[in-house]
Design an enzyme around this catalytic site. Structure first.
Site, mmCIF file in Angstrom:
data_model
loop_
_atom_site.group_PDB
_atom_site.id
_atom_site.type_symbol
_atom_site.label_atom_id
_atom_site.label_comp_id
_atom_site.label_asym_id
_atom_site.label_seq_id
_atom_site.Cartn_x
_atom_site.Cartn_y
_atom_site.Cartn_z
ATOM 1 C CB SER A 189 3.081 -4.216 4.418
ATOM 2 O OG SER A 189 1.645 -5.002 5.302
ATOM 3 C CG ASP A 333 0.266 3.088 2.506
ATOM 4 O OD1 ASP A 333 -0.561 2.651 2.962
ATOM 5 O OD2 ASP A 333 1.661 1.971 2.590
ATOM 6 C CG HIS A 365 1.112 -0.969 1.691
ATOM 7 N ND1 HIS A 365 0.808 -0.188 3.316
ATOM 8 C CD2 HIS A 365 0.509 -1.964 1.665
ATOM 9 C CE1 HIS A 365 1.431 -1.247 3.406
ATOM 10 N NE2 HIS A 365 1.027 -2.128 3.086
#
Ligand SMILES: *[C@@H]1O[C@H](CO)[C@@H](O)[C@H](O)[C@H]1NC(C)=O
Ligand SMILES: *[C@@H]1O[C@H](CO)[C@@H](O)[C@H](O)[C@H]1NC(C)=O
Ligand SMILES: *[C@@H]1O[C@H](CO)[C@@H](O)[C@H](O)[C@H]1NC(C)=O
Length: 402
Positions: A189, A333, A365
């Site tokens: 991320s 996601d 996610h």
């Protein structure tokens, strides 16, 4: 090596002291005339204060302050924290080829005191589980404060430079890692953002660095895509630190951005300057961030902001990875749309990069952070022990979906 480095090595402190926040700790200051040093030069090394060896089961922990280059290609500095695996790594022989992982924590904050070198002293830190897991494998792990001294969250260029220079600095610091240790990067991320920017800036900025591979989880390929995806949602609190982080090195854009804040809620927005990830996520959860601006969300994409968005936030335009790359992401996601990642991978593949792209049809996610980790560790292990090269390097790009 830069002359000042010797001076500071002599002052290597014993550690064990109480951690002081970077904003108040004089150790977090570059020496005079640091500008004339080369990127990656080591200015200061100390035993990390506090209790990190117990908290992250490691045999020693060091802070290293080094020279880097900011987004405007001006001299800057950053800090990394090097964790030595448990056991006895003081004996050099068995560890001379120990794997050296640079692990990018998604600290996602515009607050210098929320940088990993200090944040990790808190009893609970989100998204940190991969660090002890890597140490338990016997890997040496460096955790750079890659957003730099202005906590430039989502500024791709600064992040990539700081990551690359942290690798140079660890190799030069004389703590047990050198150029013979296989070096790899891994981030998820916000950490995937830093990992990818390091991978694409590497050939232009640090071509002498031998990076064995880079593992990139759910990268923020396009920051504005994430902004639209999270606005009015539980993670809307990613937006204020991102806008403040992006403009932190562009005074004109910053002045414009702040000038467009509505007076009655300006202080609430600017509070993100002193919030950790956890704090800004709580403070802005579910909010429409456009409501803080006189002209709504359009203000953050005004012509005054175009330079910042263009230079800092779109991956895949600054270079291509020379090293093998592993990309993984959930198909569903909801924060970083996978289509942008797929396009990035396709571009890299078209010009001959070596990429494994692992898509996961389950989860979103936040789930993929844990779900994708075993695959990333398997890939990194094969990079470190050299088996990846024999198996995949000739194949080029591979895309898998499970
Ligand atoms: C150090 O960390 C360990 C493990 O997390 C904990 O048990 C201990 O109480 C800590 N000691 C201090 C002085 O904070
Ligand atoms: C720390 O790691 C060592 C070596 O892997 C292991 O033997 C020990 O049990 C670990 N200690 C803790 C507190 O997890
Ligand atoms: C980035 O994402 C935004 C919002 O989804 C989109 O409008 C824009 O075209 C994208 N830019 C690039 C360079 O892909």
């Amino acid at each position: 090596m830069f002359a000042a480095a010797l001076l500071f090595f002599a002052g290597l402190s014993a550690g064990g002291s109480t951690p002081i926040p970077p904003s108040k700790d004089p150790w977090y200051a570059a020496p005079m005339r640091f500008e004339s040093a080369s990127p990656g030069d080591v200015f200061k090394v100390r035993r990390a204060p506090g209790n990190l060896t117990a908290m992250y089961n490691s045999s020693a922990v060091y802070n290293i302050l080094f020279r880097t280059t900011d987004s405007l290609y001006q001299p800057s500095w950053a800090v990394t924290t090097l964790y030595l695996p448990p056991g006895d790594p003081s004996r050099p022989a068995p560890h001379s080829a120990a794997p050296f992982l640079t692990w990018l924590h998604p600290y996602d904050s515009n607050y210098i005191d929320a940088s990993p070198s200090f944040l990790f002293h808190q009893p609970t830190v989100p998204f940190v589980q991969d660090l002890p897991a890597a140490l338990a494998r016997g890997w040496w792990v460096s955790v750079p404060d890659y957003e730099g001294p202005k906590a430039s969250f989502t500024a791709g260029v600064t992040s990539g430079h700081a990551v690359l220079d942290s690798v140079r600095a660890v190799q030069a610091a004389g703590l047990g890692i050198n150029k013979r240790n296989p070096a790899a990067l891994w981030g998820y991320s916000g950490g995937g953002l830093a990992a990818e920017w390091a991978a694409e800036l590497h050939a232009g900025y640090a071509p002498e660095l031998n990076l064995a591979g880079v593992a990139i989880g759910s990268p923020v390929v396009n920051v504005s895509n994430v902004l639209y995806n999270v606005n009015r949602k539980p993670l809307a609190g990613l937006i204020p630190p991102s806008l403040l982080g992006l403009t932190s090195q562009y005074p004109d854009a910053e002045k414009y951005l702040v000038s467009r804040l509505k007076p009655e809620t300006k202080a609430a927005f600017l509070a993100a300057r002193t919030q950790s990830w956890t704090e800004s996520i709580q403070a802005f959860s579910g909010q429409d961030i456009g409501a803080y601006f006189v002209g709504g969300l359009a203000d953050v994409f005004a012509p005054e902001m175009r330079l910042v968005w263009g230079r800092e936030t779109y991956m895949g335009h600054h270079g291509v990875p020379w090293m093998p790359v592993y990309v993984y992401q959930a198909v569903h996601d909801e924060i970083a749309t996978i289509d942008y990642t797929a396009a990035l991978v396709e571009n890299f593949c078209r010009v001959g990069s070596n990429v494994v792209f692992q898509k996961n049809t389950a989860g979103g996610h936040l789930e993929e952070l844990a779900a994708g980790a075993p695959g990333a560790v398997r890939w990194l292990t094969s990079i470190f022990d050299g088996t990846y090269e024999q198996k995949y390097l000739s194949i080029g790009c591979s895309i898998f979906e499970t």
